[in-house]
Design a protein around this motif. Structure first.
Motif, PDB file in Angstrom:
ATOM      1  N   ASP A   3       6.107  22.895 -10.159  1.00  0.00           N
ATOM      2  CA  ASP A   3       5.639  23.717 -11.279  1.00  0.00           C
ATOM      3  C   ASP A   3       5.113  25.071 -10.832  1.00  0.00           C
ATOM      4  OD1 ASP A   3       6.339  21.692 -12.977  1.00  0.00           O
ATOM      5  OD2 ASP A   3       4.293  20.983 -13.305  1.00  0.00           O
ATOM      6  N   SER A   4       4.384  25.106  -9.731  1.00  0.00           N
ATOM      7  CA  SER A   4       3.815  26.380  -9.287  1.00  0.00           C
ATOM      8  C   SER A   4       4.921  27.358  -8.889  1.00  0.00           C
ATOM      9  CB  SER A   4       2.846  26.168  -8.132  1.00  0.00           C
ATOM     10  OG  SER A   4       3.493  25.555  -7.040  1.00  0.00           O
ATOM     11  N   LYS A   5       5.988  26.862  -8.285  1.00  0.00           N
ATOM     12  CA  LYS A   5       7.116  27.726  -7.905  1.00  0.00           C
ATOM     13  C   LYS A   5       7.829  28.230  -9.162  1.00  0.00           C
ATOM     14  CE  LYS A   5      10.069  29.485  -4.979  1.00  0.00           C
ATOM     15  NZ  LYS A   5       9.751  30.648  -4.194  1.00  0.00           N
ATOM     16  N   LEU A   6       7.991  27.352 -10.160  1.00  0.00           N
ATOM     17  CA  LEU A   6       8.618  27.749 -11.420  1.00  0.00           C
ATOM     18  C   LEU A   6       7.803  28.845 -12.100  1.00  0.00           C
ATOM     19  CD1 LEU A   6      10.730  27.395 -13.669  1.00  0.00           C
ATOM     20  CD2 LEU A   6       9.300  25.567 -14.584  1.00  0.00           C
ATOM     21  N   ILE A   7       6.501  28.676 -12.154  1.00  0.00           N
ATOM     22  CA  ILE A   7       5.627  29.679 -12.774  1.00  0.00           C
ATOM     23  C   ILE A   7       5.738  31.009 -12.039  1.00  0.00           C
ATOM     24  CG2 ILE A   7       3.206  30.288 -13.206  1.00  0.00           C
ATOM     25  CD1 ILE A   7       2.751  27.227 -13.634  1.00  0.00           C
ATOM     26  N   GLU A   8       5.736  30.960 -10.728  1.00  0.00           N
ATOM     27  CA  GLU A   8       5.846  32.173  -9.915  1.00  0.00           C
ATOM     28  C   GLU A   8       7.176  32.892 -10.185  1.00  0.00           C
ATOM     29  OE1 GLU A   8       6.533  33.104  -5.220  1.00  0.00           O
ATOM     30  OE2 GLU A   8       5.087  31.542  -5.733  1.00  0.00           O
ATOM     31  N   HIS A  44      13.360  23.735 -20.015  1.00  0.00           N
ATOM     32  CA  HIS A  44      12.586  22.703 -20.711  1.00  0.00           C
ATOM     33  C   HIS A  44      11.215  22.544 -20.071  1.00  0.00           C
ATOM     34  CE1 HIS A  44      11.383  18.569 -21.757  1.00  0.00           C
ATOM     35  NE2 HIS A  44      11.905  18.902 -22.938  1.00  0.00           N
ATOM     36  N   ARG A  45      11.160  22.520 -18.738  1.00  0.00           N
ATOM     37  CA  ARG A  45       9.875  22.375 -18.038  1.00  0.00           C
ATOM     38  C   ARG A  45       8.996  23.585 -18.301  1.00  0.00           C
ATOM     39  NH1 ARG A  45       5.943  19.515 -17.452  1.00  0.00           N
ATOM     40  NH2 ARG A  45       4.654  19.998 -15.675  1.00  0.00           N
ATOM     41  N   TRP A  46       9.568  24.803 -18.290  1.00  0.00           N
ATOM     42  CA  TRP A  46       8.799  26.022 -18.548  1.00  0.00           C
ATOM     43  C   TRP A  46       8.206  25.985 -19.960  1.00  0.00           C
ATOM     44  CZ3 TRP A  46       5.818  29.481 -16.901  1.00  0.00           C
ATOM     45  CH2 TRP A  46       5.497  30.585 -17.688  1.00  0.00           C
ATOM     46  N   LYS A  47       9.005  25.556 -20.942  1.00  0.00           N
ATOM     47  CA  LYS A  47       8.506  25.487 -22.311  1.00  0.00           C
ATOM     48  C   LYS A  47       7.347  24.503 -22.398  1.00  0.00           C
ATOM     49  CE  LYS A  47       9.998  24.615 -27.076  1.00  0.00           C
ATOM     50  NZ  LYS A  47       8.655  24.308 -27.461  1.00  0.00           N
ATOM     51  N   ASN A  48       7.448  23.388 -21.709  1.00  0.00           N
ATOM     52  CA  ASN A  48       6.388  22.395 -21.718  1.00  0.00           C
ATOM     53  C   ASN A  48       5.111  22.954 -21.087  1.00  0.00           C
ATOM     54  OD1 ASN A  48       4.786  20.102 -20.472  1.00  0.00           O
ATOM     55  ND2 ASN A  48       6.213  18.989 -21.807  1.00  0.00           N
ATOM     56  N   PHE A  53      -0.340  25.051 -21.956  1.00  0.00           N
ATOM     57  CA  PHE A  53      -1.327  26.091 -21.677  1.00  0.00           C
ATOM     58  C   PHE A  53      -1.863  26.689 -22.975  1.00  0.00           C
ATOM     59  CE2 PHE A  53      -2.170  30.656 -21.208  1.00  0.00           C
ATOM     60  CZ  PHE A  53      -3.256  30.591 -20.353  1.00  0.00           C
ATOM     61  N   MET A  54      -0.963  27.008 -23.909  1.00  0.00           N
ATOM     62  CA  MET A  54      -1.393  27.613 -25.165  1.00  0.00           C
ATOM     63  C   MET A  54      -2.232  26.643 -25.991  1.00  0.00           C
ATOM     64  SD  MET A  54      -0.535  30.678 -24.954  1.00  0.00           S
ATOM     65  CE  MET A  54      -0.978  31.200 -26.591  1.00  0.00           C
ATOM     66  N   ARG A  55      -1.901  25.374 -25.962  1.00  0.00           N
ATOM     67  CA  ARG A  55      -2.681  24.367 -26.688  1.00  0.00           C
ATOM     68  C   ARG A  55      -4.106  24.315 -26.149  1.00  0.00           C
ATOM     69  NH1 ARG A  55       0.090  19.892 -25.379  1.00  0.00           N
ATOM     70  NH2 ARG A  55       1.856  20.707 -26.517  1.00  0.00           N
ATOM     71  N   HIS A  56      -4.247  24.331 -24.836  1.00  0.00           N
ATOM     72  CA  HIS A  56      -5.587  24.310 -24.229  1.00  0.00           C
ATOM     73  C   HIS A  56      -6.342  25.611 -24.491  1.00  0.00           C
ATOM     74  CE1 HIS A  56      -5.574  20.494 -22.113  1.00  0.00           C
ATOM     75  NE2 HIS A  56      -4.290  20.711 -21.864  1.00  0.00           N
TER      76      HIS A  56
END
Length: 74
Positions: A3-8, A44-48, A53-56
């Protein structure tokens, strides 16, 4: 999937023509190739990740704990 690599990679992929579907698909193809994952899985993972994040973020804006109607999950 990392996930961290995807976000980056998504942060680095900012483009001024992102509204163009061809440009957007090319960006996701490059991200998928970097992660060695199918493009659909990456999107799909990025959308999740983004939705969670937005929900929190919305939940943290409520004034007090007593005003919250839902329990925040970690």
């Amino acid at each position: 999937m990392d996930d961290s690599k995807l976000i980056e990679l998504v942060q680095q992929a900012k483009h001024n023509q992102y509204k163009d579907a061809n440009v957007r698909d090319n960006i996701w193809i490059k991200i998928a190739a970097s992660l060695k994952q199918p493009m659909g899985d990456c999107k799909h993972r990025w959308k999740n990740i983004r939705d969670t994040f937005m929900r929190h973020k919305r939940a943290s804006k409520l004034p007090t704990a007593s005003a919250r109607s839902k329990k925040i999950r970690k």
